[in-house]
Design a protein around this motif. Structure first.
Motif, PDB file in Angstrom:
ATOM      1  N   LEU A  53       0.903  -1.202   0.095  1.00  0.00           N
ATOM      2  CA  LEU A  53      -0.108   0.017   0.195  1.00  0.00           C
ATOM      3  C   LEU A  53       0.966   1.303  -0.090  1.00  0.00           C
ATOM      4  N   GLY A  54       1.799   1.241   0.866  1.00  0.00           N
ATOM      5  CA  GLY A  54       2.712   2.371   0.662  1.00  0.00           C
ATOM      6  C   GLY A  54       3.428   2.655  -0.408  1.00  0.00           C
ATOM      7  N   ALA A  55       3.995   1.237  -1.190  1.00  0.00           N
ATOM      8  CA  ALA A  55       4.687   1.685  -2.404  1.00  0.00           C
ATOM      9  C   ALA A  55       3.968   2.158  -3.448  1.00  0.00           C
ATOM     10  N   LEU A  56       2.397   1.683  -3.591  1.00  0.00           N
ATOM     11  CA  LEU A  56       1.805   2.034  -4.645  1.00  0.00           C
ATOM     12  C   LEU A  56       0.531   3.011  -4.618  1.00  0.00           C
ATOM     13  N   ALA A  57       0.234   3.213  -3.333  1.00  0.00           N
ATOM     14  CA  ALA A  57      -0.585   4.445  -2.924  1.00  0.00           C
ATOM     15  C   ALA A  57      -0.014   5.839  -2.320  1.00  0.00           C
ATOM     16  N   TRP A  58       0.990   5.538  -1.521  1.00  0.00           N
ATOM     17  CA  TRP A  58       1.491   6.544  -0.699  1.00  0.00           C
ATOM     18  C   TRP A  58       2.665   7.166  -1.440  1.00  0.00           C
ATOM     19  N   LEU A  59       3.637   6.589  -1.914  1.00  0.00           N
ATOM     20  CA  LEU A  59       4.820   6.933  -2.589  1.00  0.00           C
ATOM     21  C   LEU A  59       4.286   7.851  -3.806  1.00  0.00           C
ATOM     22  N   PRO A  60       3.446   7.649  -4.706  1.00  0.00           N
ATOM     23  CA  PRO A  60       3.349   8.713  -5.795  1.00  0.00           C
ATOM     24  C   PRO A  60       2.753   9.722  -5.620  1.00  0.00           C
ATOM     25  N   PHE A  61       2.245   9.927  -4.135  1.00  0.00           N
ATOM     26  CA  PHE A  61       1.721  11.317  -3.992  1.00  0.00           C
ATOM     27  C   PHE A  61       2.887  11.959  -2.901  1.00  0.00           C
ATOM     28  N   ALA A  62       3.691  11.293  -2.158  1.00  0.00           N
ATOM     29  CA  ALA A  62       4.914  11.762  -1.368  1.00  0.00           C
ATOM     30  C   ALA A  62       5.797  12.194  -1.973  1.00  0.00           C
ATOM     31  N   HIS A 142      14.236  -0.099   7.549  1.00  0.00           N
ATOM     32  CA  HIS A 142      13.304   1.184   7.556  1.00  0.00           C
ATOM     33  C   HIS A 142      14.321   2.485   7.883  1.00  0.00           C
ATOM     34  N   LEU A 143      15.391   2.192   8.851  1.00  0.00           N
ATOM     35  CA  LEU A 143      16.369   3.301   9.218  1.00  0.00           C
ATOM     36  C   LEU A 143      16.902   3.911   7.868  1.00  0.00           C
ATOM     37  N   GLY A 144      17.307   3.174   6.970  1.00  0.00           N
ATOM     38  CA  GLY A 144      17.926   3.193   5.908  1.00  0.00           C
ATOM     39  C   GLY A 144      17.002   4.212   5.077  1.00  0.00           C
ATOM     40  N   GLU A 145      15.876   3.869   4.699  1.00  0.00           N
ATOM     41  CA  GLU A 145      14.924   4.434   4.077  1.00  0.00           C
ATOM     42  C   GLU A 145      14.496   5.951   4.605  1.00  0.00           C
ATOM     43  N   LEU A 146      14.352   6.022   5.992  1.00  0.00           N
ATOM     44  CA  LEU A 146      14.055   7.048   6.545  1.00  0.00           C
ATOM     45  C   LEU A 146      15.180   8.122   6.263  1.00  0.00           C
ATOM     46  N   LEU A 147      16.413   7.844   6.351  1.00  0.00           N
ATOM     47  CA  LEU A 147      17.560   8.572   6.179  1.00  0.00           C
ATOM     48  C   LEU A 147      17.702   9.186   4.768  1.00  0.00           C
ATOM     49  N   MET A 148      17.211   8.357   3.742  1.00  0.00           N
ATOM     50  CA  MET A 148      17.274   8.748   2.310  1.00  0.00           C
ATOM     51  C   MET A 148      16.197   9.606   2.168  1.00  0.00           C
ATOM     52  N   ALA A 149      15.013   9.754   2.866  1.00  0.00           N
ATOM     53  CA  ALA A 149      13.887  10.547   2.684  1.00  0.00           C
ATOM     54  C   ALA A 149      14.468  11.659   3.149  1.00  0.00           C
ATOM     55  N   LEU A 150      14.946  11.865   4.314  1.00  0.00           N
ATOM     56  CA  LEU A 150      15.381  13.129   4.841  1.00  0.00           C
ATOM     57  C   LEU A 150      16.372  13.873   3.816  1.00  0.00           C
ATOM     58  N   GLY A 151      17.382  12.797   3.398  1.00  0.00           N
ATOM     59  CA  GLY A 151      18.282  13.602   2.181  1.00  0.00           C
ATOM     60  C   GLY A 151      17.773  14.082   1.019  1.00  0.00           C
ATOM     61  N   TRP A 152      16.365  13.678   0.755  1.00  0.00           N
ATOM     62  CA  TRP A 152      15.885  14.476  -0.351  1.00  0.00           C
ATOM     63  C   TRP A 152      14.758  15.382  -0.176  1.00  0.00           C
ATOM     64  N   GLY A 170       5.986   8.740   6.454  1.00  0.00           N
ATOM     65  CA  GLY A 170       6.479   7.379   6.020  1.00  0.00           C
ATOM     66  C   GLY A 170       7.164   6.790   7.471  1.00  0.00           C
ATOM     67  N   ALA A 171       7.641   7.706   8.296  1.00  0.00           N
ATOM     68  CA  ALA A 171       8.086   7.263   9.377  1.00  0.00           C
ATOM     69  C   ALA A 171       6.816   6.445  10.251  1.00  0.00           C
ATOM     70  N   ALA A 172       5.784   6.980  10.334  1.00  0.00           N
ATOM     71  CA  ALA A 172       4.450   6.378  11.078  1.00  0.00           C
ATOM     72  C   ALA A 172       3.974   5.299  10.208  1.00  0.00           C
ATOM     73  N   LEU A 173       3.984   5.062   8.928  1.00  0.00           N
ATOM     74  CA  LEU A 173       3.463   3.967   8.266  1.00  0.00           C
ATOM     75  C   LEU A 173       4.660   2.636   8.592  1.00  0.00           C
ATOM     76  N   ARG A 174       5.696   3.073   8.629  1.00  0.00           N
ATOM     77  CA  ARG A 174       6.832   2.247   8.840  1.00  0.00           C
ATOM     78  C   ARG A 174       6.913   1.530  10.495  1.00  0.00           C
ATOM     79  N   GLU A 175       6.530   2.395  11.285  1.00  0.00           N
ATOM     80  CA  GLU A 175       6.402   2.194  12.657  1.00  0.00           C
ATOM     81  C   GLU A 175       5.161   1.179  12.795  1.00  0.00           C
ATOM     82  N   HIS A 176       4.301   1.538  12.223  1.00  0.00           N
ATOM     83  CA  HIS A 176       2.947   0.542  12.350  1.00  0.00           C
ATOM     84  C   HIS A 176       3.142  -0.720  11.990  1.00  0.00           C
TER      85      HIS A 176
END
Length: 209
Positions: A53-62, A142-152, A170-176
């Motif tokens: 869901l995150g890959a297909l629904a959230w990423l295209p908007f985020a 998840h840690l790596g993905e959040l660092l990448m998101a901060l970077g961009w 993204g952090a909230a979705l990964r935590e859940h």
């Protein structure tokens, strides 16, 4: 969307700015890795559904938010952008390393490239990896993905704070997703999972959380 943003800034200003180009390249690399991961290992169960869901629904908007901000507010490189680059590179290193170790361990726990890494046995016969990146925190991917998101996201600045919305959500979705997965592991593996948690006490941030 990445190509459209670059094309639109080229139309408006004669060429895309370097920050916009770098952010688009960073996001494009992340998307390619995500698609490859989904193709290699299709998601299963509720946790897998949340990931899909995150890959297909959230990423295209985020993902487009930082691009749209840089498109409307073009600028050159600034000294602080080097910190963003370091965050992205470290995040990619952690994410790629953790994913590689997980794939190797799932295919062959006795792979020589994993020799010497601690493991935790369970009553079910399953062995859990507790070394390498997976000995740093329980969710290094998840840690790596959040660092990448901060970077961009940080190249957009903190005004408007809208650019950081993808990082926070993204952090909230990964935590859940991690909570769901860990409850399932505790239910299925029992004492073995408790032993892993004692050996690797932090879920996402080393020595913090």
């Amino acid at each position: 969307m990445l190509v459209l943003a670059l094309g639109e800034q080229h139309r408006l200003r004669g060429g895309p700015s370097l920050p916009l180009t770098l952010v688009a390249a960073a996001q494009g690399l992340c998307l390619l890795r995500r698609l490859q991961a989904v193709r290699r290992a299709p998601p299963r169960g509720w946790g897998g559904f949340l990931g899909l869901l995150g890959a297909l629904a959230w990423l295209p908007f985020a993902l487009p938010l930082p691009l749209l901000i840089l498109l409307r507010r073009p600028r050159g490189l600034r000294p602080g952008d080097s910190v963003c680059g370091v965050l992205y590179v470290v995040g990619f290193w952690v994410s790629h390393g953790a994913s590689t170790q997980r794939a190797l361990f799932a295919r062959d726990p006795h792979d020589p490239r994993l020799a010497g890494l601690p493991r935790v046995p369970t009553a079910t016969g399953r062995v859990l990896l507790a070394g390498g990146w997976w000995g740093l925190v329980r969710r290094p991917d998840h840690l790596g993905e959040l660092l990448m998101a901060l970077g961009w996201s940080l190249p957009c600045g903190l005004s408007p704070p809208l650019a950081l919305v993808p990082v926070v959500v993204g952090a909230a979705l990964r935590e859940h997703r991690a909570s769901v997965a860990e409850r399932r592991c505790r239910r299925e593996l029992g004492r073995g999972w408790d032993l892993l948690c004692r050996r690797v006490p932090h879920r996402l941030l080393p020595h913090i959380y």
